[in-house]
Design an enzyme around this catalytic site. Structure first.
Site, PDB file in Angstrom:
ATOM      1  N   LYS A  88      24.792  39.144 -39.498  1.00  0.00           N
ATOM      2  CA  LYS A  88      25.829  39.547 -38.545  1.00  0.00           C
ATOM      3  C   LYS A  88      25.944  41.065 -38.519  1.00  0.00           C
ATOM      4  O   LYS A  88      25.793  41.722 -39.556  1.00  0.00           O
ATOM      5  CB  LYS A  88      27.147  38.893 -38.976  1.00  0.00           C
ATOM      6  CG  LYS A  88      28.320  39.042 -38.037  1.00  0.00           C
ATOM      7  CD  LYS A  88      29.484  38.218 -38.575  1.00  0.00           C
ATOM      8  CE  LYS A  88      30.755  38.372 -37.758  1.00  0.00           C
ATOM      9  NZ  LYS A  88      31.855  37.537 -38.305  1.00  0.00           N
ATOM     10  N   SER A 135      34.224  34.523 -35.260  1.00  0.00           N
ATOM     11  CA  SER A 135      33.557  35.693 -34.714  1.00  0.00           C
ATOM     12  C   SER A 135      32.058  35.712 -35.000  1.00  0.00           C
ATOM     13  O   SER A 135      31.320  36.519 -34.450  1.00  0.00           O
ATOM     14  CB  SER A 135      34.191  36.955 -35.302  1.00  0.00           C
ATOM     15  OG  SER A 135      33.949  37.048 -36.699  1.00  0.00           O
ATOM     16  N   SER A 179      36.002  32.144 -38.921  1.00  0.00           N
ATOM     17  CA  SER A 179      34.895  32.806 -38.236  1.00  0.00           C
ATOM     18  C   SER A 179      33.508  32.322 -38.647  1.00  0.00           C
ATOM     19  O   SER A 179      32.518  32.680 -38.014  1.00  0.00           O
ATOM     20  CB  SER A 179      34.980  34.327 -38.430  1.00  0.00           C
ATOM     21  OG  SER A 179      36.111  34.826 -37.757  1.00  0.00           O
TER      22      SER A 179
END
Length: 546
Positions: free
Chosen positions: A102, A192, A216
């Site tokens: 990420k 997210s 997330s």
């Protein structure tokens, strides 16, 4: 001779215990199958990396334009080439395996670490995050950075899952063309860690690493039919990860199988002097040990419910009918496996999601609180954000003029047309705090979170009913586990579609096993037994092998 550490022993055991590959092709294959193909010489690291780069070009940049990969590592092919002669082993179990991280996880190389923010475009890190260091030591090829909800969904309340001002909108691979009236994906990619999840679901990498503060990892894994582990806070080091809140933040794996998630935990679960939260770490030598189909036999699984029929339950009844049906079918599988299902209301129901239901909040935006009390649930996040982000920018960020959260707020205001499509209300609120965590409001809110979620929540519920795990639909229990700092394991549970919308294609819904601190191994064993019996994961349609 130096005695091997529990982590080293776990890496060795992981390599030895991985199952033999079942896919002759490697399209949508588990990471363990890919490792065996590399070890046997059936494929090379270079060939694998080239294949994933081709898939990214075909499906992420072109075709359905999933937009899950924010940037590629310019050195990925060179790194893979150096690993062509190194096969997965006890010392390097991930040798040659391409993995995305990420874009809030620092890499001390040519790749920027931006958290999806225009303000941090071009910003680099002084060093690898601990997560990336451990991946590299295990032989992984860092393929690139995955897109995400900007600043891990902490910039603005109304920001849609998977959107960042720098990376644009991530799409769900199960319904990439379906958009709502506002131009947002009608089927959310989750947030997210949306890019991390979509990339694994679409077979753009062998596995990925995401992060979670509250939901997330769990929400995008649920939406994309994946396995994830939201670990106990402190199991995986946060050093070098762009933060939201140190009392809740953690990294975690995104994979296609439970075994793959356990293999990555073997590599990533380690003490780190750069993150004091890892000091009390407790872990087994091997997270894949004792994976058997009968692990569920006799296990007591709590279902936060008072009714015998989840479809008519005052808790599950708040779910859409298809979601409730997935839960009912999952419970049936668990009972067939010999689990003891304990239906009992959870004492935190009113605190978490308002009077009457613990399942009403599915954490589509875990930071948005609830209508009854929209502020309380964000207090800890807001206070810790300013202090933690300022420390990251000071200690880790380079090649940028941005040094504080105030700098980000000012940059966004000066570039509002591009940077503030959805505002920055959460950052504005965070920047009003002192930034040293001395406020009484913060200390009270943190104490309330721990008391409600941990002492009177998970601990009390599990102790009272002598539970091995608690079962939630999708990411429905994410806020409780997050505030307690406790682990959850997500596994695919079935498929649902939009309510009363015949045009919405089926997309996944996961189920979550949650437990007490350091119980990842037990949760993985239970999830593995369910996974093998249910076999619910199906790759997205329209993304064939190249």
């Amino acid at each position: 001779m130096k005695k091997p550490s529990r982590r080293d022993a776990g890496i060795a055991a992981a390599a030895a215990s991985a199952e033999a590959p079942t896919n002759q092709k490697l399209d949508h294959a588990p990471m363990s199958d890919i490792a065996h193909a590399l070890a046997s010489g059936r494929v090379t690291a270079s060939a694998l990396t080239k294949n994933y780069l081709a898939r990214i070009e075909a499906y992420d940049r072109d075709g359905p334009t999933l937009n899950s990969v924010r940037a590629l590592n310019p050195d990925a092919l060179a790194i893979a080439g150096k690993l062509d002669s190194t096969r997965p082993s006890t010392r390097q179990p991930l040798a040659g395996i391409p993995i995305l991280v990420k874009d809030n996880i620092a890499t001390g190389d040519k790749q920027p670490t931006t958290a999806g923010s225009l303000a941090l475009e071009g910003a680099r890190a002084r060093d690898d995050s601990t997560v990336v260091k451990l991946l590299r030591e295990a032989g992984a090829v860092i393929l690139g950075k995955a897109n995400l909800t900007e600043f891990a969904n902490m910039l603005a309340i109304d920001m849609p899952s998977g959107y960042s001002s720098l990376g644009g909108q991530v799409k769900n691979p199960y319904a990439p063309a379906l958009m709502d009236d506002h131009g947002h994906p009608a089927v959310s990619p989750g947030g997210s860690s949306s890019g991390s999840a979509v990339a694994v679901a679409a077979d753009l990498c062998a596995a990925s690493i995401g992060t979670e503060t509250s939901g997330s990892l769990l929400f995008p894994a649920s939406q994309n039919g994946l396995v994830t582990v939201k670990p106990t806070v402190g199991l995986i080091s946060r050093a070098g990860i762009v933060p939201i809140a140190h009392s809740l933040d953690t990294a975690g794996p995104m994979t296609r199988t439970v075994r793959d998630a356990a293999l990555l935990l073997n590599v990533l679960a380690a003490k780190d002097p750069r993150d004091p939260a890892t000091e009390p770490l407790r872990r087994p030598a091997d997270y894949t040990a004792d994976f058997t189909s009968d692990a569920m036999k006799g296990a007591r699984i709590g279902v936060p419910s008072d009714a015998a029929d989840p479809l008519n339950d005052p808790y599950f009844g708040k779910l859409p009918p298809k979601s409730a049906k997935v839960m009912a079918e999952a419970i049936k599988v668990l009972e067939d496996l010999g689990a003891v299902i304990v239906r009992a209301s959870m004492p935190t129901a009113g605190w978490m999601s308002g009077p009457g239901t613990i399942m009403a909040v599915l954490n589509r935006n875990p930071l948005s609180g609830n209508k009854g009390n929209p502020v309380v649930q964000r207090i800890v996040f807001l206070y810790e954000l300013k202090r933690d982000l300022n420390l990251y920018l000071k200690d880790w960020a380079t090649n940028t003029a941005i040094k504080t959260i105030a700098d980000i707020v000012a940059f966004n205001a000066a570039n509002a047309e591009k940077a503030l499509r959805f505002g920055q209300d959460l950052f504005l609120a965070a920047d009003l705090t002192r930034g040293d965590l001395r406020e009484r409001e913060y200390k009270s809110a943190l104490a309330m979170d721990l008391l409600s979620a941990r002492t009177r929540g998970m601990d009390a519920y599990m102790t009272q009913h002598k539970l091995d795990a608690v079962l939630f639909p999708g990411s429905g229990g994410a806020a409780i586990a997050a505030r307690a700092g406790y682990p959850s394991v997500m596994v695919p549970g079935g498929f649902i579609s939009g309510a009363d919308d015949k045009d919405t294609p089926d997309y996944p819904l996961g189920i979550t096993f949650a437990g007490r601190a350091w119980s990842e191994h037990n949760l993985l064993r239970l999830a593995y037994a369910y996974e093998q019996a249910s076999n619910m994961r199906k790759p997205p349609p329209g993304l064939p092998g190249l």
